[in-house]
Design a protein around this motif. Sequence first.
Motif, PDB file in Angstrom:
ATOM      1  N   ILE A   1      -2.578  31.666  27.671  1.00 50.27           N
ATOM      2  CA  ILE A   1      -2.941  30.956  26.547  1.00 50.27           C
ATOM      3  C   ILE A   1      -2.298  29.784  26.257  1.00 50.27           C
ATOM      4  O   ILE A   1      -2.379  28.820  25.771  1.00 50.27           O
ATOM      5  CB  ILE A   1      -3.080  31.785  25.213  1.00 50.27           C
ATOM      6  CG1 ILE A   1      -1.738  32.560  24.917  1.00 50.27           C
ATOM      7  CG2 ILE A   1      -4.101  32.788  25.079  1.00 50.27           C
ATOM      8  CD1 ILE A   1      -1.650  33.385  23.667  1.00 50.27           C
ATOM      9  N   SER A   2      -0.971  29.952  26.875  1.00 46.09           N
ATOM     10  CA  SER A   2       0.259  28.829  26.495  1.00 46.09           C
ATOM     11  C   SER A   2       0.215  28.010  27.771  1.00 46.09           C
ATOM     12  O   SER A   2       0.470  28.689  28.844  1.00 46.09           O
ATOM     13  CB  SER A   2       1.415  29.206  26.143  1.00 46.09           C
ATOM     14  OG  SER A   2       2.374  28.092  26.158  1.00 46.09           O
TER      15      SER A   2
ATOM     16  N   GLY B   1      -0.746  37.866  36.425  1.00 47.51           N
ATOM     17  CA  GLY B   1      -0.035  36.879  36.756  1.00 47.51           C
ATOM     18  C   GLY B   1       1.553  37.180  35.954  1.00 47.51           C
ATOM     19  O   GLY B   1       2.396  36.224  36.213  1.00 47.51           O
ATOM     20  N   VAL B   2       1.763  38.364  35.477  1.00 48.05           N
ATOM     21  CA  VAL B   2       3.136  38.578  34.876  1.00 48.05           C
ATOM     22  C   VAL B   2       3.719  39.543  35.663  1.00 48.05           C
ATOM     23  O   VAL B   2       3.494  40.772  35.863  1.00 48.05           O
ATOM     24  CB  VAL B   2       3.052  39.119  33.416  1.00 48.05           C
ATOM     25  CG1 VAL B   2       4.344  39.638  33.017  1.00 48.05           C
ATOM     26  CG2 VAL B   2       2.216  38.142  32.507  1.00 48.05           C
TER      27      VAL B   2
ATOM     28  N   ASP C   1       1.460  19.401  38.139  1.00 46.93           N
ATOM     29  CA  ASP C   1       0.807  20.025  39.512  1.00 46.93           C
ATOM     30  C   ASP C   1       1.395  21.546  39.760  1.00 46.93           C
ATOM     31  O   ASP C   1       2.522  21.687  39.570  1.00 46.93           O
ATOM     32  CB  ASP C   1       0.974  19.195  40.722  1.00 46.93           C
ATOM     33  CG  ASP C   1       0.008  18.033  40.709  1.00 46.93           C
ATOM     34  OD1 ASP C   1      -0.727  18.047  39.967  1.00 46.93           O
ATOM     35  OD2 ASP C   1       0.252  17.117  41.895  1.00 46.93           O
ATOM     36  N   ILE C   2       0.551  22.318  40.430  1.00 44.01           N
ATOM     37  CA  ILE C   2       0.855  23.600  40.946  1.00 44.01           C
ATOM     38  C   ILE C   2       1.914  23.295  42.167  1.00 44.01           C
ATOM     39  O   ILE C   2       1.457  22.655  43.077  1.00 44.01           O
ATOM     40  CB  ILE C   2      -0.266  24.418  41.277  1.00 44.01           C
ATOM     41  CG1 ILE C   2      -1.100  24.709  40.183  1.00 44.01           C
ATOM     42  CG2 ILE C   2       0.285  25.793  41.923  1.00 44.01           C
ATOM     43  CD1 ILE C   2      -2.333  25.340  40.656  1.00 44.01           C
TER      44      ILE C   2
ATOM     45  N   PHE D   1       1.614  30.766  38.155  1.00 41.47           N
ATOM     46  CA  PHE D   1       2.210  29.655  37.740  1.00 41.47           C
ATOM     47  C   PHE D   1       1.534  29.323  36.103  1.00 41.47           C
ATOM     48  O   PHE D   1       2.287  28.750  35.207  1.00 41.47           O
ATOM     49  CB  PHE D   1       1.825  28.521  38.462  1.00 41.47           C
ATOM     50  CG  PHE D   1       2.079  27.280  38.127  1.00 41.47           C
ATOM     51  CD1 PHE D   1       3.378  26.600  37.947  1.00 41.47           C
ATOM     52  CD2 PHE D   1       1.073  26.141  37.600  1.00 41.47           C
ATOM     53  CE1 PHE D   1       3.628  25.135  37.833  1.00 41.47           C
ATOM     54  CE2 PHE D   1       1.255  24.989  37.243  1.00 41.47           C
ATOM     55  CZ  PHE D   1       2.665  24.638  37.222  1.00 41.47           C
ATOM     56  N   TYR D   2       0.403  30.023  36.060  1.00 40.85           N
ATOM     57  CA  TYR D   2      -0.298  29.510  34.552  1.00 40.85           C
ATOM     58  C   TYR D   2       0.254  30.579  33.574  1.00 40.85           C
ATOM     59  O   TYR D   2      -0.058  30.422  32.520  1.00 40.85           O
ATOM     60  CB  TYR D   2      -1.914  29.887  35.070  1.00 40.85           C
ATOM     61  CG  TYR D   2      -2.547  29.156  35.906  1.00 40.85           C
ATOM     62  CD1 TYR D   2      -2.057  27.855  36.129  1.00 40.85           C
ATOM     63  CD2 TYR D   2      -3.678  29.677  36.578  1.00 40.85           C
ATOM     64  CE1 TYR D   2      -3.028  26.925  36.994  1.00 40.85           C
ATOM     65  CE2 TYR D   2      -4.407  28.849  37.272  1.00 40.85           C
ATOM     66  CZ  TYR D   2      -3.977  27.370  37.718  1.00 40.85           C
ATOM     67  OH  TYR D   2      -4.708  26.597  38.317  1.00 40.85           O
ATOM     68  N   THR D   3       1.063  31.592  34.017  1.00 44.96           N
ATOM     69  CA  THR D   3       1.676  32.347  32.973  1.00 44.96           C
ATOM     70  C   THR D   3       2.966  31.835  32.407  1.00 44.96           C
ATOM     71  O   THR D   3       3.700  32.405  31.641  1.00 44.96           O
ATOM     72  CB  THR D   3       1.913  33.703  33.274  1.00 44.96           C
ATOM     73  OG1 THR D   3       2.606  33.855  34.624  1.00 44.96           O
ATOM     74  CG2 THR D   3       0.374  34.420  33.541  1.00 44.96           C
TER      75      THR D   3
END
Length: 582
Positions: free
Chosen positions: A235-236, A287-288, A243-244, A255-257
């Motif tokens: 969500i954040s 992702g965590v 960029d990734i 990365f998205y977390t």
Amino acid sequence: MTYSARIALAFFSLFLFLPKISFAVDQALNGYEPKWWKEAVVYQVYPRSFKDSNGDGIGDLKGITSKLDYLQSLGVDVIWLSPHYDSPNADNGYDIRDYEKVMKEFGTMADFDELLKGVKARGMRLVLDLVVNHTSDEHRWFVESRKSKDNPYRDYYIWRPGKDGGPPNNYTSFFSGSAWTLDPTTNEYYLHCFAVKQPDLNWDNPKVRQEVYSLMKFWLDKGVDGFRMDVIPFISKLPDLPDIPPEYRERPQYFYTQGPHLHEYLQEMNKEVLSKYDMMTVGEAFGVTLEGTPMLVDERRHELNMIFNFDAVRIGHPSTPWIGWTLPKLKAIYTDEDQKLDQHSWNTVFLSNHDNPRVVSAFGDDSPEWREKSAKLLATMVLTLKGTPFIYQGDELGMTNYPFKGIEDFDDIEVKNAWKEYVETGRISKEHFLDNARRVARDNSRTPIQWDDSSNGGFTTGKPWLAVNPNYKKINAAEEQKDKDSVYQYFQRMLAFRKTTKAFSYGDYKDLDPQNEKIFAYTRTLGKEKYLVVLNFSKDALKYSLPGVKAGKLVMSNEGAAEENATTLMMKGWEARVYRVE
């Protein structure tokens, strides 16, 4: 001293002593604070595939209500209901069009109220899926957001101009391709980490957060008991959306977390909503890392109760393709979780859900000879390891993966998009793709529940939305409820046995033989109570010498009688035993 003064002094003394009483209770439970959701067993219902009541081929709420006695008889405490909200079904309900309306295929709000009433009447609880990283592109917020750049709802979502003639950055969707789609109305791109029809919400906008808290209160005030929170660590977003980096491109979930406001937003949610109800929260924390888990679940941080860690369930396919797994690696995951999560951080135990293959096909042996025994062994493990157990519909029957023959047999958008990206472009052969998909595809777990041996397994009188596994003639609930040696009745006994002791909830865990490639032996200890679990993860008959412990009295087994008060055990193939150790 007056009477009133003596009463006041007594209450004051009791107040001083209360912390000691609380401490004593904690110590009796190995330092854990008792909570109902720590002792519960959760059963996930995927509504579309559970039970169809009206013959349209799609499971519905009335169908679930009709089977509540079945779930009560099984012995589960909590039902987790996958999304039942109004949705165009681009991703089978995980694309929500209206959070306060029931999907028309599933019924009406009156049907939901009747389901909730029935759950409560049977002493169970109901937990809903909360999908708030994204909505459907048909949600009224997004319909408004895409109209113009100055629309009041524009900032409810994440919009960016293109870059160098293409998307704003290199973000990829989990359903293949770019995570950005150009909208011609305003000539800007919107972000969607999943399907094109699932635009990501902008949680940095406080109005979005308040909308989410409002919809949560809507359902909690109806009487639901909590939420499973879909991809909640996403969500954040990172500032400026960089960029990734190359090291994350194969596994972008890590990365998205990394958004900087995740914990701030969850603590705000806890303060404004969660803390005001006696409820359960579990986050899908794809992702965590395990090291990052306490940041989300440590009870002193006031965020979530627990999360799903995917190290175990995805051990055979951390990405693609399928790579297989070994028992020592699986055991190492459970030991690592035990060592890195203290008494303030609660864990979950699961090996199946709507996004993974059938548990007996992935971790057991689904051949006719060993399916039932290995399904019972896996039930024994999940229900005796440390953490709140989650079981998925059909696990209790030993349902297996579907025998997919071609791409036309699949429904899942993830598989269909991947086929276009990899097979139709010639990057992967058809045979290689299908071999992998048969093992790991989400549709394996989404085939309808097999209730009896009638047409379509008793799931529907119409044409099912997804084909019923052809083995329903042999594997079905009606037969297993009659057979005392069935997987279903073994689940019943294990669930009933688990309720007799808190050792399987709060007991210390110890792996006795970490490197053994076929035997998983561990203890659960709470005060004077100690249990030994011995599992043979192979079809081989084995002579096994217990390391440093004596078996004691046999209390559960998927084979029947066995050695007691012994240090050497003769284990049959896929045999599971639970001993009480004196």
